[in-house]
Design a protein around this motif. Structure first.
Motif, PDB file in Angstrom:
ATOM      1  N   GLN A   1      43.945  -5.483  49.495  1.00 26.07           N
ATOM      2  CA  GLN A   1      44.463  -4.245  48.915  1.00 26.07           C
ATOM      3  C   GLN A   1      43.970  -3.987  47.504  1.00 26.07           C
ATOM      4  OE1 GLN A   1      48.594  -5.508  49.673  1.00 26.07           O
ATOM      5  NE2 GLN A   1      48.933  -3.489  50.558  1.00 26.07           N
TER       6      GLN A   1
ATOM      7  N   SER B   1      39.349  -3.148  33.615  1.00 27.79           N
ATOM      8  CA  SER B   1      39.353  -3.331  35.075  1.00 27.79           C
ATOM      9  C   SER B   1      40.731  -3.714  35.578  1.00 27.79           C
ATOM     10  CB  SER B   1      38.377  -4.421  35.463  1.00 27.79           C
ATOM     11  OG  SER B   1      37.134  -4.163  34.896  1.00 27.79           O
ATOM     12  N   GLY B   2      41.501  -4.380  34.739  1.00 28.91           N
ATOM     13  CA  GLY B   2      42.809  -4.833  35.182  1.00 28.91           C
ATOM     14  C   GLY B   2      43.923  -3.862  34.879  1.00 28.91           C
ATOM     15  N   ALA B   3      43.671  -2.859  34.078  1.00 29.75           N
ATOM     16  CA  ALA B   3      44.801  -2.056  33.601  1.00 29.75           C
ATOM     17  C   ALA B   3      44.390  -0.607  33.370  1.00 29.75           C
ATOM     18  CB  ALA B   3      45.361  -2.663  32.317  1.00 29.75           C
TER      19      ALA B   3
ATOM     20  N   PHE C   1      43.227   1.531  50.934  1.00 30.58           N
ATOM     21  CA  PHE C   1      43.932   0.680  51.894  1.00 30.58           C
ATOM     22  C   PHE C   1      45.165   1.401  52.413  1.00 30.58           C
ATOM     23  CE2 PHE C   1      47.053  -2.454  53.136  1.00 30.58           C
ATOM     24  CZ  PHE C   1      46.348  -3.504  53.699  1.00 30.58           C
TER      25      PHE C   1
ATOM     26  N   LEU D   1      41.155   0.766  45.261  1.00 34.05           N
ATOM     27  CA  LEU D   1      41.097   0.079  46.556  1.00 34.05           C
ATOM     28  C   LEU D   1      42.462   0.156  47.241  1.00 34.05           C
ATOM     29  CD1 LEU D   1      38.848  -1.630  48.043  1.00 34.05           C
ATOM     30  CD2 LEU D   1      40.170  -3.631  47.366  1.00 34.05           C
ATOM     31  N   ALA D   2      43.518  -0.034  46.464  1.00 31.03           N
ATOM     32  CA  ALA D   2      44.869   0.034  47.025  1.00 31.03           C
ATOM     33  C   ALA D   2      45.153   1.425  47.587  1.00 31.03           C
ATOM     34  CB  ALA D   2      45.907  -0.343  45.965  1.00 31.03           C
TER      35      ALA D   2
ATOM     36  N   ASP E   1      48.162  -4.988  37.215  1.00 24.54           N
ATOM     37  CA  ASP E   1      48.022  -4.609  35.800  1.00 24.54           C
ATOM     38  C   ASP E   1      48.552  -5.767  34.947  1.00 24.54           C
ATOM     39  OD1 ASP E   1      48.335  -3.585  33.221  1.00 24.54           O
ATOM     40  OD2 ASP E   1      48.722  -1.565  33.951  1.00 24.54           O
ATOM     41  N   LYS E   2      47.645  -6.622  34.541  1.00 21.13           N
ATOM     42  CA  LYS E   2      48.049  -7.826  33.801  1.00 21.13           C
ATOM     43  C   LYS E   2      48.444  -7.530  32.363  1.00 21.13           C
ATOM     44  CE  LYS E   2      44.151  -9.880  34.695  1.00 21.13           C
ATOM     45  NZ  LYS E   2      43.583  -8.842  35.596  1.00 21.13           N
TER      46      LYS E   2
ATOM     47  N   CYS F   1      43.318 -10.409  30.274  1.00 19.90           N
ATOM     48  CA  CYS F   1      44.136  -9.444  31.024  1.00 19.90           C
ATOM     49  C   CYS F   1      43.463  -8.087  31.166  1.00 19.90           C
ATOM     50  CB  CYS F   1      45.504  -9.273  30.368  1.00 19.90           C
ATOM     51  SG  CYS F   1      46.520 -10.747  30.498  1.00 19.90           S
ATOM     52  N   ARG F   2      42.353  -7.894  30.435  1.00 20.30           N
ATOM     53  CA  ARG F   2      41.678  -6.598  30.532  1.00 20.30           C
ATOM     54  C   ARG F   2      40.795  -6.525  31.773  1.00 20.30           C
ATOM     55  NH1 ARG F   2      38.483  -6.810  25.060  1.00 20.30           N
ATOM     56  NH2 ARG F   2      37.885  -8.735  26.141  1.00 20.30           N
ATOM     57  N   ASN F   3      40.424  -7.676  32.304  1.00 19.89           N
ATOM     58  CA  ASN F   3      39.458  -7.683  33.404  1.00 19.89           C
ATOM     59  C   ASN F   3      40.146  -7.862  34.757  1.00 19.89           C
ATOM     60  OD1 ASN F   3      36.855  -7.508  34.497  1.00 19.89           O
ATOM     61  ND2 ASN F   3      35.991  -8.657  32.782  1.00 19.89           N
TER      62      ASN F   3
ATOM     63  N   SER G   1      38.616   1.844  36.243  1.00 16.97           N
ATOM     64  CA  SER G   1      38.530   0.387  36.142  1.00 16.97           C
ATOM     65  C   SER G   1      37.268  -0.062  35.424  1.00 16.97           C
ATOM     66  CB  SER G   1      38.546  -0.250  37.537  1.00 16.97           C
ATOM     67  OG  SER G   1      39.835  -0.197  38.083  1.00 16.97           O
ATOM     68  N   LYS G   2      36.196   0.699  35.557  1.00 11.48           N
ATOM     69  CA  LYS G   2      34.963   0.359  34.860  1.00 11.48           C
ATOM     70  C   LYS G   2      34.682   1.374  33.763  1.00 11.48           C
ATOM     71  CE  LYS G   2      33.071  -2.393  38.623  1.00 11.48           C
ATOM     72  NZ  LYS G   2      33.782  -2.102  39.894  1.00 11.48           N
TER      73      LYS G   2
ATOM     74  N   ASN H   1      46.591   1.007  39.189  1.00  9.46           N
ATOM     75  CA  ASN H   1      45.388   0.443  38.586  1.00  9.46           C
ATOM     76  C   ASN H   1      44.308   0.103  39.612  1.00  9.46           C
ATOM     77  OD1 ASN H   1      46.506  -1.928  39.746  1.00  9.46           O
ATOM     78  ND2 ASN H   1      45.445  -3.178  38.207  1.00  9.46           N
ATOM     79  N   SER H   2      44.516   0.421  40.873  1.00  4.41           N
ATOM     80  CA  SER H   2      43.539   0.006  41.886  1.00  4.41           C
ATOM     81  C   SER H   2      43.247   1.128  42.869  1.00  4.41           C
ATOM     82  CB  SER H   2      44.077  -1.220  42.638  1.00  4.41           C
ATOM     83  OG  SER H   2      43.323  -1.467  43.796  1.00  4.41           O
TER      84      SER H   2
END
Lengths: 429, 429
Positions: free
Chosen positions: A285, B261-263, B107, B103-104, A290-291, A68-70, B256-257, B100-101
């Motif tokens: 998008q 990356s996901g959160a 967009f 890109l969003a 956010d997992k 979930c971190r990636n 994210s980096k 968390n994005s």
């Protein structure tokens, strides 16, 4: 107390004097009470304290070896999709888990349909002037989205069973530019009513003139009953599929009033075809949601049953507030014939219909005495309640004692506005 | 080894035979190595393990008594706005913290300008056919957004100093339908170059024919240097303001980096005027961002300096990977005159230009031997590299030993494609 419309002008004047004096005394107290928005109280937020600490430093793997971190996992982690599916009586592949705001999901879906159209459809904006049916009173933020996208809003009356379906059926079947309808089917905002089975059946069986008509089914309060078990209504997605309207419903749900309003998870649910179309846009998008926020919720609750158990704790906090409101409205306004109100079995609001032409005045009187309410008219498209009658009470945030004070001011203001109105009517007559 | 273009057909045939045999042997090894996307490795993710546990059950208050569990705070909590402001050398009120994005955010900004226009501007879509300048090779997900909104993409050559500014200036000043330009100014995706001071100055001083022209400044790798301190470039927002282009730049940044990356958390930064306009739309979209995710980051890092210290740990993991790539490309391809490549000082990619007409073949050869690369062409608008030459290597995710294997396959494939090409050229001659 006798109904105000049976009092003589002299009696009305005496009543106004007494009420105005009381109102004056409240002004001096420096109250600062807020009932503007449907916001959870601090003790409700405390119920989810464990959410903050339920992930240890090694807890980041979802089912299927998903880190979930990636990046990745566009439509959510399996356990969260399953949990929402359980709550909505749907399948996990009919669910797309979103971020912390279901409003953002609705906004984006409408943005998408305006510019790109529904799957295999033309962009709404190029077809003419799009219109939405807006059962009213309703949720102001729904109406704001329409206004932002310059979608014409057609108010439809709300009954105790949901939107007036005769009108809905007539309009939807005759006008191909009616592209959507807002619905809050369970514990509606603001009336608190639950759509009847018949209403849901009739919505599912609509025969829209527009092939790209969509029902925005904002099931924000699906599990927010004040007592007892989850309030069940017919499954719109299944009923629509049976009626040949498979792609018509777009269902939205949120944990904003389950865990943390600022940091929960949400979902959009629909046919597999709609989901795959939504995911096409989503893949442009973002690289994923956010997992970790999803994993937290999945761990904290375990399953849909865990969520239901949690909702009983919310109910225990909220029911006394709704009971207090009902009691105070009845005691103070009962028999005066100047207001009607709803007695919801769930949700976040009580809806009051004052005498025609009194809502703005009541909100103003409350503000003068230190009690903030949702602006009058906000529950109608364009902020315009044609009868200037409806007021939304949002009782969840203030502690019980503050709520009592705020409701004293509110009831007093309804009465003062009512007696003023009767006097004006008497003067005209 | 002699350059391939100096070998005789017989020598080329012998070389092809040897390389093909090697390639054949790789096919049998069942490798499954992935260098498609710029994804952090597991040991990079582990650097932020403390993020998961840095909030206790009582840690939910941000500065100013802001309860991060509840609704509100549309543009972010003060400590997170300050942290992004520190990193971008801007003021907190020039920052809107997002989800968390990033890109969003891009967009949505383009969606907004297409349908509603920039502040005081007309919707892009009603003015004619909008166009974007796309310095290429560039980031495929930027190009996908343009494609989704049917924005014409005009490729502009990338130099070692950034986009070819003579072309950019000429186009932007002459065509009022050129509404935007994509830029990854620091450790560009995929070339890894850093825009020169001169390039940034010239961008800031553009004289766009379109008053509503916007520079999409995706500063995704602002602090992602492989060694030493943060790489500084001129401050675009300030330079634009000095040049009278105050509202031209839209700056995007992301953690994210940096963490997960996901959160993670992201931001958009721009003039106060642009920020207030963006917040108008945002207030229709959501009742607020995930503030707990922001608070976690603020607590974990303390300040921008804490972030910089953290980035040194990333660099220590990543530098050996980039060093290995440079070493293997030099040893294997040096002197053959069949490829050129970049030697980035940061970011997530190495860009290889193979002989014209070889990129697709190389990616295919790698795939046959179990090494997945970003599809050839992906770094150009419409997925079409006119020279079929550019390949993006994303070396961050595989462990060092897997990266070595993957690069062996890659170098072999570049050579095999190169010798095939030379033979084809010789046959034509």
């Amino acid at each position: 107390m006798k109904p105000y419309n049976t009092l003589t002008p002299a009696e009305l004047e005496a009543e106004r004097g007494a009420l105005a004096a009381q109102h004056e005394s409240y002004k001096g107290r420096g109250l600062k009470l807020n009932m503007t928005r449907g916001v959870p109280s601090l003790d409700q937020l405390d119920l989810s304290r464990g959410l903050l600490t339920c992930l240890g430093g090694d807890d980041y793997m979802a089912e299927g070896g998903l880190d979930c971190r990636n990046y990745g996992s566009l439509d959510g982690i399996p356990e969260m999709k399953r949990m929402f599916a359980g709550i909505l009586d749907l399948e996990p592949d009919e669910i797309i888990v979103g971020g912390n705001s279901s409003l953002a999901l609705m906004f984006d879906n409408i943005a998408s349909n305006m510019s790109h159209g529904v799957r295999d459809g033309q962009a709404w904006r190029v077809q003419g002037q799009p219109k939405f049916l807006c059962p009213s009173p309703g949720y102001d933020r729904h109406f704001s989205i329409c206004q932002y996208f310059m979608i014409d809003m057609i108010p439809v009356a709300m009954t105790a069973e949901g939107p007036d379906m005769d009108t809905v059926e007539k309009l939807v079947s005759s006008d191909p530019m009616i592209k959507g309808m807002w619905c809050v089917p369970v514990f509606s905002n603001p009336t608190g009513i639950v759509y009847s089975d018949e209403t849901v059946h009739r919505i599912a069986r609509l025969k829209p003139a527009a092939k790209d008509f969509r029902v925005y089914w904002d099931n924000a309060y699906a599990i927010h009953q004040l007592s007892g078990e989850k309030r069940r209504i017919p499954n719109l997605v299944r009923e629509c599929a049976e009626a040949g309207n498979e792609n018509m419903p777009l269902v939205f749900a949120s944990f904003s009033k389950v865990t943390f309003s600022g940091a929960a998870v949400t979902c959009i649910a629909s046919s597999k075809s709609n989901c795959s179309y939504i995911k096409q846009r989503l893949s442009m998008q973002t690289i994923g949601p956010d997992k970790l926020r999803q994993l937290m919720h999945a761990k904290f609750f375990g399953s849909a049953d865990g969520v239901y158990a949690h909702m009983h704790k919310h109910a225990a906090i909220l029911k006394p507030k709704f009971d207090l409101i009902e009691e105070m409205l009845s005691n103070s306004l009962g028999g005066l014939d100047i207001a009607k109100w709803t007695t919801p079995e769930g949700g976040y609001f009580v809806s009051v219909n004052a005498m025609q032409g009194c809502a703005k005045r009541i909100v103003q009187l409350c503000a003068e005495a230190g009690v903030s309410l949702t602006p009058a008219g906000a529950t109608y498209p364009y902020g315009c309640d044609p009868r200037d009658s409806n007021i939304r009470i949002a009782p969840t945030f203030p502690p019980l004692e503050e709520l009592r004070q705020a409701m004293e001011v509110f009831c007093l203001s309804v009465k003062l506005a009512g007696v003023e109105k009767q006097l004006a009517l008497a003067a005209k007559a």
